[in-house]
Design an enzyme around this catalytic site. Structure first.
Site, mmCIF file in Angstrom:
data_model
loop_
_atom_site.group_PDB
_atom_site.id
_atom_site.type_symbol
_atom_site.label_atom_id
_atom_site.label_comp_id
_atom_site.label_asym_id
_atom_site.label_seq_id
_atom_site.Cartn_x
_atom_site.Cartn_y
_atom_site.Cartn_z
ATOM 1 N N TRP A 56 30.557 -24.892 45.453
ATOM 2 C CA TRP A 56 31.486 -25.788 44.746
ATOM 3 C C TRP A 56 32.071 -26.888 45.635
ATOM 4 O O TRP A 56 33.144 -27.423 45.353
ATOM 5 C CB TRP A 56 32.635 -25.005 44.096
ATOM 6 C CG TRP A 56 32.292 -23.651 43.618
ATOM 7 C CD1 TRP A 56 31.168 -23.271 42.935
ATOM 8 C CD2 TRP A 56 33.052 -22.452 43.795
ATOM 9 N NE1 TRP A 56 31.200 -21.926 42.659
ATOM 10 C CE2 TRP A 56 32.342 -21.397 43.172
ATOM 11 C CE3 TRP A 56 34.285 -22.176 44.397
ATOM 12 C CZ2 TRP A 56 32.805 -20.091 43.147
ATOM 13 C CZ3 TRP A 56 34.753 -20.865 44.372
ATOM 14 C CH2 TRP A 56 34.010 -19.845 43.753
ATOM 15 N N GLY A 57 31.385 -27.225 46.715
ATOM 16 C CA GLY A 57 31.873 -28.276 47.600
ATOM 17 C C GLY A 57 32.834 -27.796 48.671
ATOM 18 O O GLY A 57 33.372 -28.613 49.430
ATOM 19 N N ASP B 148 26.078 -17.833 44.315
ATOM 20 C CA ASP B 148 27.417 -18.292 43.951
ATOM 21 C C ASP B 148 28.423 -17.908 45.043
ATOM 22 O O ASP B 148 28.069 -17.275 46.046
ATOM 23 C CB ASP B 148 27.796 -17.692 42.595
ATOM 24 C CG ASP B 148 28.573 -18.660 41.721
ATOM 25 O OD1 ASP B 148 29.263 -19.542 42.270
ATOM 26 O OD2 ASP B 148 28.519 -18.524 40.479
ATOM 27 N N ASP C 21 32.781 -26.402 38.298
ATOM 28 C CA ASP C 21 31.912 -26.405 37.128
ATOM 29 C C ASP C 21 32.128 -27.642 36.257
ATOM 30 O O ASP C 21 33.248 -28.115 36.080
ATOM 31 C CB ASP C 21 32.170 -25.166 36.277
ATOM 32 C CG ASP C 21 31.612 -23.907 36.898
ATOM 33 O OD1 ASP C 21 31.174 -23.965 38.056
ATOM 34 O OD2 ASP C 21 31.625 -22.865 36.220
#
Length: 549
Positions: free
Chosen positions: A212-213, A172, A233
């Site tokens: 997350w891009g 993450d 998300d």
């Protein structure tokens, strides 16, 4: 709750290799070969976050593992059980090795990995790229815990995950974001560390790039991994799922030039079967992920799902679209009216397409798929995958009335090479020669040229309603590397819906790129066989005028 502001990620995998041209872009080479796990098709499985957040332990994961098998999901192809955030509170021993609460994880993490393996499945685990993981910044189910990221311990932690028996690791970006780390450099370091781990243990790890891009990972992640999250998300813990978020994540994952077999855009975990989602929404959600060739990581409680949810998640025909070995991402090929969209995915085998008819509007409406937009000609056999109904052999197009906010998923089997003017020549006004694919090659990146008109298939161009000029049925005339400058090579490439593959055929005989505004040009005003075709500023000269058809 605080977690509603959180950005996380549910991505996956790592595949290394040499520099590769993808969608007209040269991707960087990864570290030396064979260091990490390669996946042939998008990963399928279950992940713990959507239903349990950080409230996980051995018994929770064991129960979901058992349910994955008992539900028939394993037999349908789901194979990963991914333990997300919450398994670790940042504790280490004197040597820096991760330690866990033995009350939550009797036997340690190796024991739960062994249990998952005993069911014929693969085990996944979670960490963060920074010093502190997401649970420190956004505690959700456990107290905030510092030190729950792997920064400074990449080699040590990935080696430990491998020795515990894990097959997959999701990394993450909460700590990475808070610390202002460089996405590309950080994940390259993680990729390299996994490579060193594999060299020691002989056990490759699948890496989930989960940022997350941030910094457009579709431009660099294919050189170091097999998939990468493309957005925030799809659901925040405690929310009910929404179709608006599903559509937003679907849209954010539209990077078809980055996707190929072994390399996948990841729009996040599935919310199908979660409280508040209807059966129709479940089917629409799976239709969009399948046409995208996205990972299928269920997030619902498998031990409590309804028969309808189980039927949606285990529909073999829908899964086959997602898992097609070509690994293509479907692209939008038509939108006759705002919100009424047609997506097409080229499938393995001759003349096969998966097609989604998507209605984003607030009322039921007719949506039409034209065979010319799919690169098909003649009659085609149409099948509705959710109703398991053969609709017959149909010529030209198929129209269905699609309820508001829903989708229809079809397979269409016809003949490659279709179009309203299939087989038409594009002839240079100055040279009298035809627009030709050099050597009749079909490889991406082959440059177009002038050649004596022969009528061969490499000179047969099909204008589509989406402004593409297709050849061989599945290849599009393409401004190489999305170039917009004079001299950009004009090549063929897998049709992907991008604007560098869209062309305006103008009344004055010019053909201009929608993205660049530049003209299709015979280089140097050449007229000889082999003259290369490039983009150039429109100047009215005869080497920029063409006859189509």
């Amino acid at each position: 709750m605080l977690a509603l502001t959180r950005l996380r990620a549910g991505g996956l995998v790592l595949l290394l290799g040499v520099g590769t041209i993808v969608g007209g872009s040269l991707l960087p080479a990864g570290p030396a070969a064979a260091a990490v796990a390669a996946i042939a098709t998008p990963p399928m499985g279950w992940a713990s976050w959507n239903s349990f957040a950080a409230k996980i332990n051995f018994n929770v994961i064991r129960a979901q593992t058992d349910a994955l098998v008992a539900s028939g999901m394993k037999d349908a192809g789901y194979q990963y059980v991914n333990i997300d955030e919450g398994w670790w509170q940042g504790t280490r021993d004197a040597a820096g090795n991760i330690t866990v609460d033995s009350a939550d994880w009797p036997g340690g993490m190796a024991a739960i990995a062994d249990y998952i393996h005993s069911k014929g499945l693969k085990a996944g685990i979670y960490t963060d790229a920074g010093r502190d993981g997401c649970g420190y910044y956004y505690p959700t189910g456990r107290p905030a815990a510092p030190g729950s990221g792997s920064e400074g311990h990449y080699d040590q932690d990935f080696l430990q995950f491998s020795r515990w028996g894990f097959d997959y690791v999701k990394v993450d970006w909460c700590g990475g974001s808070a610390e202002g780390l460089d996405s590309r450099g950080t994940y390259q370091a993680i990729s390299d560390a996994i490579g060193r781990t594999t060299a020691q243990t002989g056990r490759p790890l699948v890496l989930s790039i989960c940022n997350w891009g941030v910094s457009s990972p579709w431009n660099w992640a294919p050189g170091m991994s097999s998939l990468w999250r493309t957005s925030g998300d799809i659901i925040y813990f405690g929310e009910q799922p929404s179709m608006s978020r599903v559509l937003a994540n679907f849209d954010a994952a539209q990077h078809p030039s980055a996707q190929s077999a072994g390399h996948y855009n990841d729009p996040d975990m599935l919310v199908a079967g979660m409280p508040g989602f209807t059966a129709a929404q479940n089917r629409t959600h799976l239709s969009l992920w399948a046409i995208s060739g996205a990972p299928l990581l269920a997030g619902n409680r498998l031990d409590q799902m309804s028969a309808d949810t189980r039927a949606v998640l285990t529909n073999r025909e829908v899964i086959a679209v997602d898992q097609d070995p070509l690994g293509r991402q479907g692209v939008k090929v038509a939108e006759d009216r705002t919100g009424l969209q047609v997506y097409s995915k080229v499938l393995s085998g001759s003349g096969r397409r998966a097609v989604v008819l998507l209605n984003r509007t607030g009322a039921a409406a007719a949506v039409t798929a034209r065979w010319s937009d799919l690169g098909l000609t003649g009659a085609a056999a149409v099948r509705n995958l959710w109703t398991a109904t053969d609709l017959g052999s149909i010529s030209g197009s198929y129209t269905a009335t699609v309820p508001a906010g829903e989708a229809v998923l079809l397979t269409v089997a016809g003949t490659d090479g279709g179009g309203g003017t299939a087989g038409g020549r594009i002839t240079g006004s100055q040279s009298g020669r035809c627009l030709d694919v050099a050597g009749a090659a079909t490889a991406n990146g082959t440059q177009a040229q002038l050649w004596d008109c022969t009528g061969a298939t490499n000179q047969q161009w099909t204008p589509t309603a989406s402004k593409q000029l297709t050849v061989y049925g599945t290849k599009c005339l393409d401004a190489y590397n999305r170039g917009t400058t004079n001299g950009t090579a004009v090549v063929i490439w897998d049709c992907n819906g991008q604007t560098n593959q869209q062309w305006n055929v103008n009344a004055n005989g010019t053909i201009t790129g929608v993205q660049s505004g530049l003209c299709l040009d015979a280089n140097g005003a050449g007229t000889a066989n082999g003259t290369k075709i490039i983009l150039w500023s429109c100047n009215g000269q005869a080497n920029q005028r063409w006859t189509v058809g």
